[in-house]
Each structure stands twice: as structure tokens, then as C-alpha cells.
Design a protein around this motif. Structure first.
Motif, short mmCIF file in Angstrom:
data_model
loop_
_atom_site.label_atom_id
_atom_site.label_comp_id
_atom_site.label_asym_id
_atom_site.label_seq_id
_atom_site.Cartn_x
_atom_site.Cartn_y
_atom_site.Cartn_z
N GLN A 195 60.65 8.80 -24.23
CA GLN A 195 62.01 9.28 -23.92
C GLN A 195 62.99 8.80 -24.99
O GLN A 195 63.80 9.56 -25.50
N ALA A 196 62.89 7.50 -25.32
CA ALA A 196 63.81 6.94 -26.32
C ALA A 196 63.62 7.63 -27.66
O ALA A 196 64.58 7.94 -28.37
N ASP A 197 62.35 7.91 -27.97
CA ASP A 197 62.03 8.56 -29.24
C ASP A 197 62.65 9.97 -29.30
O ASP A 197 63.26 10.36 -30.29
N LEU A 198 62.55 10.69 -28.19
CA LEU A 198 63.09 12.05 -28.16
C LEU A 198 64.62 12.03 -28.30
O LEU A 198 65.21 12.80 -29.06
N LEU A 199 65.27 11.11 -27.59
CA LEU A 199 66.74 11.02 -27.68
C LEU A 199 67.16 10.69 -29.11
O LEU A 199 68.13 11.22 -29.64
N ASN A 200 66.38 9.82 -29.71
CA ASN A 200 66.65 9.41 -31.10
C ASN A 200 66.56 10.62 -32.05
O ASN A 200 67.40 10.79 -32.94
N GLN A 201 65.56 11.46 -31.82
CA GLN A 201 65.41 12.66 -32.67
C GLN A 201 66.59 13.61 -32.48
O GLN A 201 67.11 14.17 -33.44
N HIS A 259 66.35 23.31 -23.48
CA HIS A 259 64.90 23.23 -23.29
C HIS A 259 64.28 21.99 -23.98
O HIS A 259 63.19 21.57 -23.64
N LEU A 260 65.03 21.39 -24.92
CA LEU A 260 64.48 20.21 -25.63
C LEU A 260 64.26 19.04 -24.66
O LEU A 260 63.44 18.17 -24.91
N LEU A 261 65.00 19.06 -23.54
CA LEU A 261 64.86 17.97 -22.57
C LEU A 261 64.04 18.41 -21.34
O LEU A 261 63.96 17.70 -20.35
N TYR A 262 63.41 19.55 -21.45
CA TYR A 262 62.69 20.15 -20.32
C TYR A 262 61.58 19.23 -19.79
O TYR A 262 61.34 19.12 -18.60
N PHE A 263 60.88 18.53 -20.68
CA PHE A 263 59.75 17.69 -20.25
C PHE A 263 60.14 16.22 -20.14
O PHE A 263 59.29 15.35 -19.99
N TYR A 264 61.44 15.93 -20.26
CA TYR A 264 61.93 14.54 -20.34
C TYR A 264 61.37 13.65 -19.21
O TYR A 264 60.89 12.55 -19.47
#
Ligand code: UTP
Length: 410
Positions: free
Chosen positions: A30-36, A17-22
Motif C-alpha cells: 500500500q505504501a509503495d503504491l501511494l508513493n508511486q 481505478h489505480l486504488l481499486y485493489f488497495y
């Protein structure tokens, strides 16, 4: 990190679900989320398994057999003080302020140390602590290194504040800041919360990570190169505490212990404070909620409470032992908290009641890893004025009253 790799990771840990809104995010988000995702310690989720719960793993608990009591300290005060001052003059002592917490109970939206506890004048919590440390600097005639732990959430505010206030007169060459790690927050089913569509809900990972963060920041080498052997670690919120207290340092050294803890006599058997004890014959701290009613009320032959010494979060540690401890993982505590997050529709949720868990390691667990720890009793009306709550017990009002009682102009 590339999307595919992140996807594999979240699938492995059932956190898709962490990538649900990707797909809705901008390229930067997007880059920020992948980094986290790359930075998250997913192994923390294992601590939710019942067999791994830290709080259920206590050994045999018994009362302490020795402590430096106020009477003992008064008798030997000069001797202890001289030993401590000597160590400080030789540069063997540094101090560590734990200021990475969120201070949710106080309900102040800035770092807790920026709270103005003054009434007729400005007097910030950080300022009180620096003033207390300055007493020893003046007595010893040398500057004492002060390391300040912050978190990603409050680092910038804290550093700017110290700079703006000119470090409250402290020599900034002797102050270093370092940032602690963050840990994800999860719902009661172990699903990591999203704070927004592109941000994972993260919070400081407890005060137990202070030493590993010092090492990672490269500060340990600096300390050792300077000849530091002892670290006095203390919390941000006790405005009356004595820091780098020469008598405390001297008493610990004289006792041959590798660590020490400033303690206060509990006001009543059920006071909500961790108490020093022996666990399987080793020094340890038992939390108030882990003490049974019977243990809380147990008395020694002399009539005193068996678990009478509450910890104040002011510890002295030998550095060499800390390096050994750092090789071992500290137990992870799971704490129920209110966690602002978004739901599966992207709507913000701010619950009135706890709705998830945070993961924390605690400094108090380090005590059990030492062979010896000297409980060092201090007079609570002179050295214990914690600012935890906005009102009531351990609050701004009680701390103000104690500051006045001790002649501090506020
Ligand atoms: P507390 O346990 O009182 O937590 O911290 P807190 O976050 O300050 O306050 P509440 O519970 O949200 O109201 C004791 C000490 O440990 C530090 C705090 O800054 C305080 O000095 N601490 C706590 C950290 O440095 N990092 C953390 O992750 C947690």
C-alpha cells in the motif's frame, strides 16, 4: 503520502481505478503504491488532448542551407582536429551516453549495452563504445568525463556490469551514472495502466530528459566547476560511432555554431531516419513519417535530395544554452506500444498488438531550440552501425558486418 491525499489526486485526474485493489494489498505494498502515485507527473495526460499533440505542431519546413560535408571535412581535417584536441585537453568537453532505453526491438532482456556483439570473442556494446572513446583519450592524453544515463529499470544491472568488467579499462573516476525519470503508460482512453495490483505501469520517459536529469543528479555543477563547456551526447546502439571526435568538435567551434549533429547521407528518399532541416528558419529535425512523399523525393539544383542528411543521435551541445533550454518544457510525444498490464479482474494481459500509449520527450526536439546547429556529415559505412533490431535492417548482423569491414576484431 496518506491514502486520502492519493485518493484526491486520482479523482482529480479520473484515475480512481489505480486504488481499486488497495484493500487487498499488504501494508508495504500500500505504501509503495501511494508513493508511486505521489511521484507521477499527471500533467502528461494533458498531452493526449488533440490540440497539444507534439507531432502536429511543425512550422514551415525547408531544406538546410549549410552543412559540413565529407569533402569539406577532408579538406580541413587537420585544422578541425587540432581545435578539438585543444578543447579536450583544456577539459572543456564531456560525453553523455544515453542508455536508459528499453531496447524492445532488439528483444534482449538486459540493458542493450550488455549485448555481446562478438562472434569469436566477447565484445559487448558498452565495450565497443568505451574502446572508441579510448582512441581519443589516447590521442589527447587526458581522460574525458563520461556520464551514463540509465533508467530505474536498468540502472543496477548497468552499474554492476561496468564494475564487473572493470569499466573496460576506462578510469572510473571519470565515469558517473545518473537515472532518468519514468512516465506512466495509459490505455487508448488515457487511463493509466497497472502492471500489478500494487505497481503502476511505468517506463523511461524518452531520451529528451537527459539534461534535466543531469541537473537533478547534481552533475551539472560538477561539470561546470571542472570547466566543461561542451557535451557530446550519443546513443548506446551505434557501435561504430566516434565519441568526443576532435574534428567534429573543431568543426562546430570553427563554424561558430552552438550545437552540432553527426549526420549520414540517406540511402534512399524513404529511409526511416529523422532528417535535418530548417523549421521556420531554425535548425530542426523532421521525422521520416512527417515528410510527405513529395518532400522525401524533392531534389536540390545539384541533384541531391533536399532532405538528405539523416541524424545518427550523436550531438554536440554548448552547456550554457542547455541551461536556457532546461527552463522550457520539451514537447511530449505519444507513442503507441504494447504494454503488459492487468485488467479490472487483476488478470495479466500481454497483447500482440499495441494497446496503449507511452509518453516520451526526445533529444531531437532540443535542436530546434538552438539558433544554430552544424550538420556534420560522416561516412555511414565507417561511423554508423546501429543495433536496433534482432534481424534485418540495423540489426546485429549488419552491425557485425560493418565492424568487420572497419577492422574491428569480433
Ligand atoms: P531508441 O529510440 O532506439 O529506443 O533509443 P530504445 O528504447 O533504445 O529501443 P526500442 O525503440 O525500444 O527498440 C535511442 C537512444 O536513446 C536512449 C536509448 O538507450 C538509445 O541510446 N533512450 C531511449 C534513453 O536513454 N531513454 C529513453 O527513455 C529512451
Amino acid at each position: 503520502m496518506i491514502f486520502e491525499k492519493a485518493k484526491n489526486i486520482v479523482e482529480k485526474y479520473n484515475q480512481e481505478h489505480l486504488l481499486y485493489f488497495y484493500d487487498e494489498l499488504t501494508g508495504t505494498e500500500q505504501a509503495d503504491l501511494l508513493n508511486q502515485i505521489e511521484k507521477i507527473d499527471f500533467s502528461l495526460l494533458d498531452s493526449l488532448k488533440p490540440e497539444n499533440k507534439a507531432d502536429t505542431k511543425k512550422g514551415k519546413i525547408e531544406p538546410l542551407t549549410k552543412a559540413a560535408t565529407i569533402a569539406d571535412i577532408q579538406q580541413n581535417a587537420e585544422k578541425y582536429r587540432n581545435i578539438g584536441i585543444e578543447e579536450i585537453r583544456k577539459g572543456k568537453v564531456a560525453t553523455v551516453l544515453l542508455a536508459g532505453g528499453q531496447g524492445t526491438r532488439l528483444g534482449f532482456d538486459k540493458p542493450k549495452g550488455m549485448f555481446n556483439i562478438g562472434v569469436n570473442k566477447e565484445l559487448y556494446i558498452f565495450e565497443c563504445l568505451i574502446n572508441n572513446l579510448m582512441d581519443v583519450v589516447n590521442m589527447a592524453g587526458v581522460w574525458i568525463p563520461l556520464l551514463i544515463m540509465t533508467s530505474e529499470k536498468n540502472n543496477e544491472d548497468t552499474m554492476n556490469f561496468f564494475k564487473e568488467k572493470n569499466y573496460f579499462g576506462y578510469n572510473s573516476d571519470y565515469i558517473s551514472f545518473f537515472v532518468q525519470d519514468m512516465a506512466p503508460s495509459v490505455d487508448f482512453d488515457g487511463k493509466i495502466y497497472l502492471e500489478s495490483k500494487s505497481r503502476i505501469s511505468l517506463s523511461p520517459n524518452g531520451n529528451g530528459g537527459w539534461f534535466s536529469s543531469i541537473v537533478r543528479a547534481g552533475l551539472l555543477d560538477k561539470l561546470k566547476a571542472g570547466g566543461v563547456e561542451w557535451l557530446n551526447v550519443f546513443s548506446v546502439d551505434n557501435v561504430l560511432q566516434r565519441i568526443a571526435d576532435p574534428a567534429f568538435i573543431g568543426a562546430v567551434i570553427k563554424s561558430g555554431s552552438q550545437s552540432g549533429s553527426k549526420v549520414v547521407a540517406k540511402t534512399n528518399p524513404s529511409e526511416r531516419v529523422g532528417a535535418m532541416c530548417l523549421e521556420n528558419g531554425m535548425p530542426s529535425i523532421i521525422e521520416y513519417y512527417e515528410l510527405t512523399e513529395e518532400m522525401a523525393n524533392q531534389r536540390l539544383e545539384n541533384g541531391e535530395l533536399a532532405y538528405r542528411f539523416g541524424v545518427t543521435l550523436n550531438y554536440l551541445f554548448r552547456i550554457d544554452k542547455l541551461e536556457d533550454i532546461n527552463k522550457v518544457k520539451l514537447p511530449v510525444h505519444i507513442v503507441e506500444k504494447k504494454i503488459p498490464h492487468i485488467d479490472e479482474n487483476g488478470c495479466e494481459i500481454n497483447s500482440e498488438v499495441p494497446d496503449g500509449y507511452k509518453f516520451e520527450t526526445l533529444i531531437l526536439d532540443m535542436i530546434h531550440m538552438y539558433d544554430s546547429c552544424l550538420p556534420y556529415e560522416v561516412d555511414r559505412r565507417k561511423e554508423f552501425a546501429p543495433v536496433k533490431n534482432a534481424e534485418g535492417v540495423d540489426s546485429v548482423d549488419t552491425a557485425r558486418e560493418l565492424l568487420r569491414e572497419n577492422g574491428v576484431e569480433i
